[in-house]
Design an enzyme around this catalytic site. Structure first.
Site, PDB file in Angstrom:
ATOM      1  N   PHE A  35       0.859  -1.176   0.000  1.00  0.00           N
ATOM      2  CA  PHE A  35       0.000   0.000   0.000  1.00  0.00           C
ATOM      3  C   PHE A  35       0.906   1.240   0.000  1.00  0.00           C
ATOM      4  CE2 PHE A  35      -2.879   3.159   1.766  1.00  0.00           C
ATOM      5  CZ  PHE A  35      -4.046   2.865   1.098  1.00  0.00           C
TER       6      PHE A  35
ATOM      7  N   ASP B  21       1.102  -4.079   9.350  1.00  0.00           N
ATOM      8  CA  ASP B  21      -0.038  -3.235   9.011  1.00  0.00           C
ATOM      9  C   ASP B  21      -1.247  -4.158   8.823  1.00  0.00           C
ATOM     10  OD1 ASP B  21      -2.000  -1.652   7.866  1.00  0.00           O
ATOM     11  OD2 ASP B  21      -0.570  -0.439   6.726  1.00  0.00           O
TER      12      ASP B  21
ATOM     13  N   TYR C  15     -11.713   2.224   9.589  1.00  0.00           N
ATOM     14  CA  TYR C  15     -12.901   2.488   8.748  1.00  0.00           C
ATOM     15  C   TYR C  15     -13.143   1.423   7.693  1.00  0.00           C
ATOM     16  CZ  TYR C  15      -9.115   4.617   5.966  1.00  0.00           C
ATOM     17  OH  TYR C  15      -7.941   4.832   5.301  1.00  0.00           O
ATOM     18  N   LYS C  16     -12.337   0.358   7.684  1.00  0.00           N
ATOM     19  CA  LYS C  16     -12.553  -0.710   6.701  1.00  0.00           C
ATOM     20  C   LYS C  16     -13.437  -1.786   7.327  1.00  0.00           C
ATOM     21  CE  LYS C  16      -8.439   0.540   4.151  1.00  0.00           C
ATOM     22  NZ  LYS C  16      -6.989   0.564   4.181  1.00  0.00           N
TER      23      LYS C  16
ATOM     24  N   ARG D 128     -11.832  -5.173  -7.527  1.00  0.00           N
ATOM     25  CA  ARG D 128     -11.674  -5.673  -6.171  1.00  0.00           C
ATOM     26  C   ARG D 128     -13.024  -5.709  -5.475  1.00  0.00           C
ATOM     27  NH1 ARG D 128      -8.205  -2.517  -1.616  1.00  0.00           N
ATOM     28  NH2 ARG D 128      -9.966  -1.125  -1.876  1.00  0.00           N
TER      29      ARG D 128
END
Ligand SMILES: *Cc1c(COP(=O)(O)O)cnc(C)c1O
Length: 418
Positions: A136, A205, A230-231, A377
């Site tokens: 990421f 992470d 927030y995921k 995705r």
């Protein structure tokens, strides 16, 4: 355009089959616990989790009662001041850590910055920071800056070269547990223990694994981690992130952002900085209370479900999705790992026209996302997804490909957020 139409011989599961799977499911969906629009199939909970119904009431109370009526007294009377540690302890339960090892603060990017620079500064004789190529971007950006600031060498390697790149020169490695594009998952326990043999710390992470795959940080010997609120945790847009440090290692680390909330006694208003003895030393400024309450509500919901059962359901959704795609849309190439222990809770496909196809799919009410240049995705979130949702998603994709509607000019537009 190569996709098989429903009228053809049904060599793939039908909608009735999908509904039968839902009816007999040992992990029934809890869709009613979320404020999801009826006409949307939401396959992007790995990027922004939906709104839990109970969060609306929680935020109303925070705003109207706590802020509106109690005003500044709420720091004490509603324990706003204790919220970062309290919510951190709830996350600790979820990730297999002890109370006092997790704090909620800032964003994932800022937490990476704090932990990585603290670690690198605590081991001046080690000269390298290791990351994975294609990580990421924020993880790589932060590592680049810290390497530059502290005079270290940044070593970016492919996934299979990580074990050999980590050694006695490694001041820290930053690794994403689950890859944001493919969903490929590292063996956290194995990599941690091999790194520890050369005294090299790994910062994990967990943004794409917390609330999605079972985590046992203490049992796996993990020393440092960060993760996103927030995921899969459904904390709300921009919800604060978290940071984990194994208890024994905390005394050796000091935050590079020595703000007053990390002070041992903020309200003594001392002139000089003295870090808190606990994980609070990684706080910097005043916590975002409204967002924090949204996060706490999402985590309270997640704590009601067994993480092994959740992931087991995600595996079944994955297989159902992969099989339907292979039968109906074979021109999409599956790029997520086949073995469940090697992946997270998403499914990704490659296609040269991914951007336009995803745009067409979203117009038809199936919300996934596109990652440049060629990835479609889809998040697999068993709390609110049904087999029938997966069935409809693939059915609409097949229809879009058959009709070629992705070629309409409106789907050529590049949007600011994908
Ligand atoms: C989503 C995500 C982040 C997000 O970082 P923010 O600072 O919250 O924007 C970081 N790392 C990974 C691997 C992610 O998936």
């Amino acid at each position: 355009m190569g996709c098989q139409q429903t009228e053809m011989a049904a060599t793939f599961p039908t909608l009735m089959d999908a509904r039968a799977l839902d009816d007999a499911d040992p992990f029934p969906h809890r869709r009613h616990l979320f404020a999801l629009p009826e006409d949307i199939i939401y396959l992007d909970g790995n990027s922004l989790g939906p709104l839990p119904a109970q969060t609306v009431a929680r935020l109303e109370m925070t705003v109207n009662e706590e802020w509106g009526r109690s005003l500044i007294r709420s720091w004490n009377d509603h324990d706003w001041i204790g919220a970062p540690a309290r919510v951190g302890n709830k996350i600790a339960t979820l990730i297999g850590a002890q109370p006092g090892e997790v704090i909620v603060a800032d964003s994932t990017s800022v937490n990476l910055y704090k932990i990585l620079s603290a670690l690198v500064r605590s081991q001046p004789t080690r000269s390298e920071i290791v990351t994975e190529k294609g990580n990421f971007p924020t993880d790589h950006h932060i590592a680049e800056t810290i390497a530059d600031m502290l005079g270290k060498r940044l070593v970016s390697v492919d996934a299979q070269d990580i074990p050999s790149a980590i050694g006695t020169q490694t001041a820290a490695a930053i690794l994403c547990h689950v890859h944001y594009r493919t969903g490929a998952r590292h063996d956290l326990g194995a990599l941690t223990s091999s790194a520890r043999q050369s005294g090299a710390p790994i910062i994990w992470d967990l943004s794409h694994s917390v609330g999605a795959v079972p985590l046992n940080l203490n049992a796996d010997g993990a020393e440092y981690a960060v993760g996103c609120g927030y995921k899969y945790l459904n904390g709300g847009p921009g919800a604060p992130a978290f940071l984990y440090v194994a208890r024994d290692l905390l005394p050796h680390l000091s935050s590079p952002i020595s703000g007053w909330m990390g002070h041992t006694n903020p309200f003594a208003f001392e002139h000089s900085y003295r870090p808190a003895s606990g994980i609070e030393r990684f706080l910097a400024g005043t916590p975002p209370i409204i967002s924090l309450m949204g996060l706490e509500s999402g985590i309270d919901l997640m704590l009601q479900v067994d993480q092994d059962a959740l992931f087991e359901k995600a595996q079944r959704l994955f297989s159902f999705f992969a099989d339907l795609m292979a039968a109906r849309c074979p021109e999409f190439r599956l790029i997520s790992p086949a073995m469940p222990e090697s992946r997270g809770s998403q499914i990704a496909f490659a296609h040269a026209q991914a951007a336009a196809i995803m745009s067409a799919l979203i117009s038809d009410g199936v919300v996934g996302d596109h990652r440049a240049p060629d990835v479609l995705r889809f998040g697999l979130t068993p709390l609110y997804l049904r087999f029938q949702d997966i069935w409809y998603a693939v059915d609409r994709l097949a229809a879009i490909m058959a009709a070629g509607t992705w070629q309409l000019p409106e789907h050529a537009r590049i949007r600011r957020v994908t």
